[in-house]
Design a protein around this motif. Structure first.
Motif, PDB file in Angstrom:
ATOM      1  N   ASP A  11       8.165  -3.783   2.150  1.00  0.00           N
ATOM      2  CA  ASP A  11       7.965  -1.892   1.652  1.00  0.00           C
ATOM      3  C   ASP A  11       6.647  -2.544   0.362  1.00  0.00           C
ATOM      4  O   ASP A  11       6.564  -4.092  -0.732  1.00  0.00           O
ATOM      5  CB  ASP A  11       8.773  -1.843   0.878  1.00  0.00           C
ATOM      6  CG  ASP A  11       9.868  -0.826   1.769  1.00  0.00           C
ATOM      7  OD1 ASP A  11       9.269  -0.293   2.637  1.00  0.00           O
ATOM      8  OD2 ASP A  11      11.141  -0.878   2.121  1.00  0.00           O
ATOM      9  N   ASP A  15      10.565   4.187  -1.790  1.00  0.00           N
ATOM     10  CA  ASP A  15      10.834   6.010  -1.606  1.00  0.00           C
ATOM     11  C   ASP A  15      12.028   5.610  -3.398  1.00  0.00           C
ATOM     12  O   ASP A  15      13.168   4.577  -3.490  1.00  0.00           O
ATOM     13  CB  ASP A  15      11.642   6.195  -0.926  1.00  0.00           C
ATOM     14  CG  ASP A  15      12.156   7.689  -0.879  1.00  0.00           C
ATOM     15  OD1 ASP A  15      11.839   7.980  -2.367  1.00  0.00           O
ATOM     16  OD2 ASP A  15      12.464   8.249   0.081  1.00  0.00           O
ATOM     17  N   ARG A  32       2.383   4.388   5.584  1.00  0.00           N
ATOM     18  CA  ARG A  32       3.078   5.776   4.683  1.00  0.00           C
ATOM     19  C   ARG A  32       4.423   6.458   5.595  1.00  0.00           C
ATOM     20  O   ARG A  32       4.365   6.943   6.783  1.00  0.00           O
ATOM     21  CB  ARG A  32       2.246   7.221   4.559  1.00  0.00           C
ATOM     22  CG  ARG A  32       3.519   7.817   3.556  1.00  0.00           C
ATOM     23  CD  ARG A  32       2.290   8.955   2.883  1.00  0.00           C
ATOM     24  NE  ARG A  32       0.600   8.653   2.819  1.00  0.00           N
ATOM     25  CZ  ARG A  32       0.252   8.316   1.398  1.00  0.00           C
ATOM     26  NH1 ARG A  32       1.236   8.569   0.619  1.00  0.00           N
ATOM     27  NH2 ARG A  32      -0.621   8.195   1.495  1.00  0.00           N
ATOM     28  N   TYR A  33       5.875   5.661   5.436  1.00  0.00           N
ATOM     29  CA  TYR A  33       6.768   6.931   5.904  1.00  0.00           C
ATOM     30  C   TYR A  33       8.271   7.360   4.962  1.00  0.00           C
ATOM     31  O   TYR A  33       8.591   6.674   3.591  1.00  0.00           O
ATOM     32  CB  TYR A  33       8.046   5.274   6.525  1.00  0.00           C
ATOM     33  CG  TYR A  33       8.366   4.444   6.103  1.00  0.00           C
ATOM     34  CD1 TYR A  33       9.552   4.608   5.884  1.00  0.00           C
ATOM     35  CD2 TYR A  33       7.507   3.582   5.627  1.00  0.00           C
ATOM     36  CE1 TYR A  33      10.799   3.254   5.183  1.00  0.00           C
ATOM     37  CE2 TYR A  33       8.223   2.276   4.326  1.00  0.00           C
ATOM     38  CZ  TYR A  33       9.954   2.802   4.253  1.00  0.00           C
ATOM     39  OH  TYR A  33      10.317   2.155   3.038  1.00  0.00           O
ATOM     40  N   LYS A  34       8.827   8.128   6.098  1.00  0.00           N
ATOM     41  CA  LYS A  34      10.223   8.589   4.943  1.00  0.00           C
ATOM     42  C   LYS A  34      10.672   8.151   6.007  1.00  0.00           C
ATOM     43  O   LYS A  34      11.205   8.393   7.255  1.00  0.00           O
ATOM     44  CB  LYS A  34       9.853  10.212   5.300  1.00  0.00           C
ATOM     45  CG  LYS A  34      11.231  10.940   4.276  1.00  0.00           C
ATOM     46  CD  LYS A  34      10.583  10.383   3.010  1.00  0.00           C
ATOM     47  CE  LYS A  34      11.667  11.120   1.672  1.00  0.00           C
ATOM     48  NZ  LYS A  34      11.646  11.149   0.334  1.00  0.00           N
ATOM     49  N   HIS A  47      -2.949   3.267   6.797  1.00  0.00           N
ATOM     50  CA  HIS A  47      -3.471   2.778   6.177  1.00  0.00           C
ATOM     51  C   HIS A  47      -4.521   1.456   5.978  1.00  0.00           C
ATOM     52  O   HIS A  47      -3.946   0.624   6.600  1.00  0.00           O
ATOM     53  CB  HIS A  47      -2.881   2.875   4.705  1.00  0.00           C
ATOM     54  CG  HIS A  47      -2.123   3.359   4.357  1.00  0.00           C
ATOM     55  ND1 HIS A  47      -3.288   4.502   3.549  1.00  0.00           N
ATOM     56  CD2 HIS A  47      -1.556   4.530   4.056  1.00  0.00           C
ATOM     57  CE1 HIS A  47      -2.087   6.181   3.047  1.00  0.00           C
ATOM     58  NE2 HIS A  47      -1.464   6.304   3.456  1.00  0.00           N
ATOM     59  N   PRO A  53      -3.043   3.737  -1.191  1.00  0.00           N
ATOM     60  CA  PRO A  53      -2.234   4.653  -0.035  1.00  0.00           C
ATOM     61  C   PRO A  53      -0.680   5.262  -1.699  1.00  0.00           C
ATOM     62  O   PRO A  53      -0.256   6.325  -1.331  1.00  0.00           O
ATOM     63  CB  PRO A  53      -1.445   3.522   0.551  1.00  0.00           C
ATOM     64  CG  PRO A  53      -0.640   2.457   0.064  1.00  0.00           C
ATOM     65  CD  PRO A  53      -2.836   2.851  -0.039  1.00  0.00           C
ATOM     66  N   ASP A  54      -1.124   4.818  -3.257  1.00  0.00           N
ATOM     67  CA  ASP A  54      -0.643   5.374  -3.723  1.00  0.00           C
ATOM     68  C   ASP A  54      -1.202   5.826  -4.571  1.00  0.00           C
ATOM     69  O   ASP A  54      -0.398   6.399  -6.348  1.00  0.00           O
ATOM     70  CB  ASP A  54       0.388   4.816  -4.074  1.00  0.00           C
ATOM     71  CG  ASP A  54       0.280   2.745  -4.744  1.00  0.00           C
ATOM     72  OD1 ASP A  54      -0.941   3.151  -4.768  1.00  0.00           O
ATOM     73  OD2 ASP A  54       0.853   2.661  -6.218  1.00  0.00           O
ATOM     74  N   THR A  63       8.168   8.013  -6.957  1.00  0.00           N
ATOM     75  CA  THR A  63       7.929   8.335  -5.275  1.00  0.00           C
ATOM     76  C   THR A  63       8.607   8.527  -4.467  1.00  0.00           C
ATOM     77  O   THR A  63       9.728   7.907  -4.745  1.00  0.00           O
ATOM     78  CB  THR A  63       7.525   6.216  -4.978  1.00  0.00           C
ATOM     79  OG1 THR A  63       6.552   6.472  -6.036  1.00  0.00           O
ATOM     80  CG2 THR A  63       7.042   6.514  -3.673  1.00  0.00           C
ATOM     81  N   HIS A  65       8.244   8.725  -1.179  1.00  0.00           N
ATOM     82  CA  HIS A  65       8.524   8.224   0.168  1.00  0.00           C
ATOM     83  C   HIS A  65       7.824   6.736   0.070  1.00  0.00           C
ATOM     84  O   HIS A  65       7.925   6.113  -1.136  1.00  0.00           O
ATOM     85  CB  HIS A  65       7.002   8.537   0.845  1.00  0.00           C
ATOM     86  CG  HIS A  65       6.210   8.807   0.521  1.00  0.00           C
ATOM     87  ND1 HIS A  65       5.087   9.103  -0.498  1.00  0.00           N
ATOM     88  CD2 HIS A  65       4.846   7.361   0.709  1.00  0.00           C
ATOM     89  CE1 HIS A  65       4.529   9.172  -1.097  1.00  0.00           C
ATOM     90  NE2 HIS A  65       3.722   7.884  -0.270  1.00  0.00           N
ATOM     91  N   VAL A  67       5.494   3.367   1.523  1.00  0.00           N
ATOM     92  CA  VAL A  67       4.455   2.213   1.915  1.00  0.00           C
ATOM     93  C   VAL A  67       5.139   0.748   2.472  1.00  0.00           C
ATOM     94  O   VAL A  67       5.459   0.259   1.437  1.00  0.00           O
ATOM     95  CB  VAL A  67       3.724   2.571   0.757  1.00  0.00           C
ATOM     96  CG1 VAL A  67       2.338   1.974   1.897  1.00  0.00           C
ATOM     97  CG2 VAL A  67       2.706   3.918   0.586  1.00  0.00           C
ATOM     98  N   ASP A 104      -7.058  12.883   1.780  1.00  0.00           N
ATOM     99  CA  ASP A 104      -6.001  12.263   2.455  1.00  0.00           C
ATOM    100  C   ASP A 104      -5.308  13.046   2.538  1.00  0.00           C
ATOM    101  O   ASP A 104      -4.245  13.465   4.051  1.00  0.00           O
ATOM    102  CB  ASP A 104      -4.850  11.238   1.365  1.00  0.00           C
ATOM    103  CG  ASP A 104      -3.556  10.494   1.417  1.00  0.00           C
ATOM    104  OD1 ASP A 104      -3.830  10.031   2.534  1.00  0.00           O
ATOM    105  OD2 ASP A 104      -2.455  11.018   1.516  1.00  0.00           O
TER     106      ASP A 104
END
Length: 213
Positions: A11, A15, A32-34, A47, A53-54, A63, A65, A67, A104
């Motif tokens: 990571d 999250d 990016r994921y959940k 990305h 990405p953040d 945050t 989610h 990354v 994005d």
């Protein structure tokens, strides 16, 4: 800024984090994921180097989610306080960040349409077309060839498909001479036909190309 290195699967942003800095992907590849409570994963974006990405963490405290790195990746971290100073001194930079955030969001909309309405062949063709143009945008796709360090399981988690379905579609594309995909190296052989297969329209990427001299 501080530069940090990550291995595949590690990571970069977690999250639930309350970050005090933004990251810029310098080299490698991130996603990016959940995660759902039972461990199922949805990949929501890929990305490339040059992406931040953040960036939304400048204004959102928590945050929602993760990354993570998809290959050995380097990221540069810049504190929110310094980002605020920079954008205050250079308004053009603030507009560039705002534009980046809007693009994005446009990519997210396109993925939503794809996963909701396109069939498996269209989804995968569309993704390959998108990634080719995005890698070209940062000079990393010579001769329509780029390094996409995603497994078939990663592609499945991004596009809402099974591993078996992804494998069958890629076999079809190879058989039809549209692409080659060896290990993590993807070459697009028939760009026009691949665009048709994926119902691909690049407008949502909002890439600006200089006219040839």
């Amino acid at each position: 800024m501080t530069v940090r290195s990550y291995v595949r699967g590690q990571d970069i942003v977690r999250d639930g984090d309350r970050p005090s800095e933004c990251c810029l992907i310098l080299a490698g590849f991130a996603f990016r994921y959940k995660l759902l409570p039972d461990g199922r994963r949805q990949i929501m974006a890929f990305h490339t180097p040059g992406d931040m990405p953040d960036l939304q963490s400048l204004h959102l405290q928590v945050t929602d989610h993760g990354v993570a790195a998809m290959m050995p990746t380097q990221a540069a971290f810049i504190s929110h306080k310094k980002m605020q100073v920079l954008t205050g001194r250079f308004p053009g930079l603030l507009h560039a960040f705002w534009r980046d955030t809007l693009i994005d969001a446009a990519i997210v909309r396109e993925w939503l349409v794809g996963n909701g309405r396109r069939d498996a062949h269209e989804r995968i063709a569309h993704l390959i077309c998108e990634m080719l143009l995005r890698f070209k945008g940062v000079g990393l796709a010579p001769s329509d060839t780029f390094n996409l360090p995603a497994t078939q399981a990663d592609i499945a988690d991004a596009l809402g498909l099974s591993n078996v379905h992804v494998n069958r579609v890629l076999q079809d594309f190879r058989r039809d001479g549209l692409i080659t995909w060896t290990n993590y190296t993807v070459s697009v052989l028939k760009w026009d036909e691949l665009q048709v297969r994926g119902t691909f329209d690049a407008t949502y990427l909002h890439q600006v190309h200089k006219a040839a001299a």
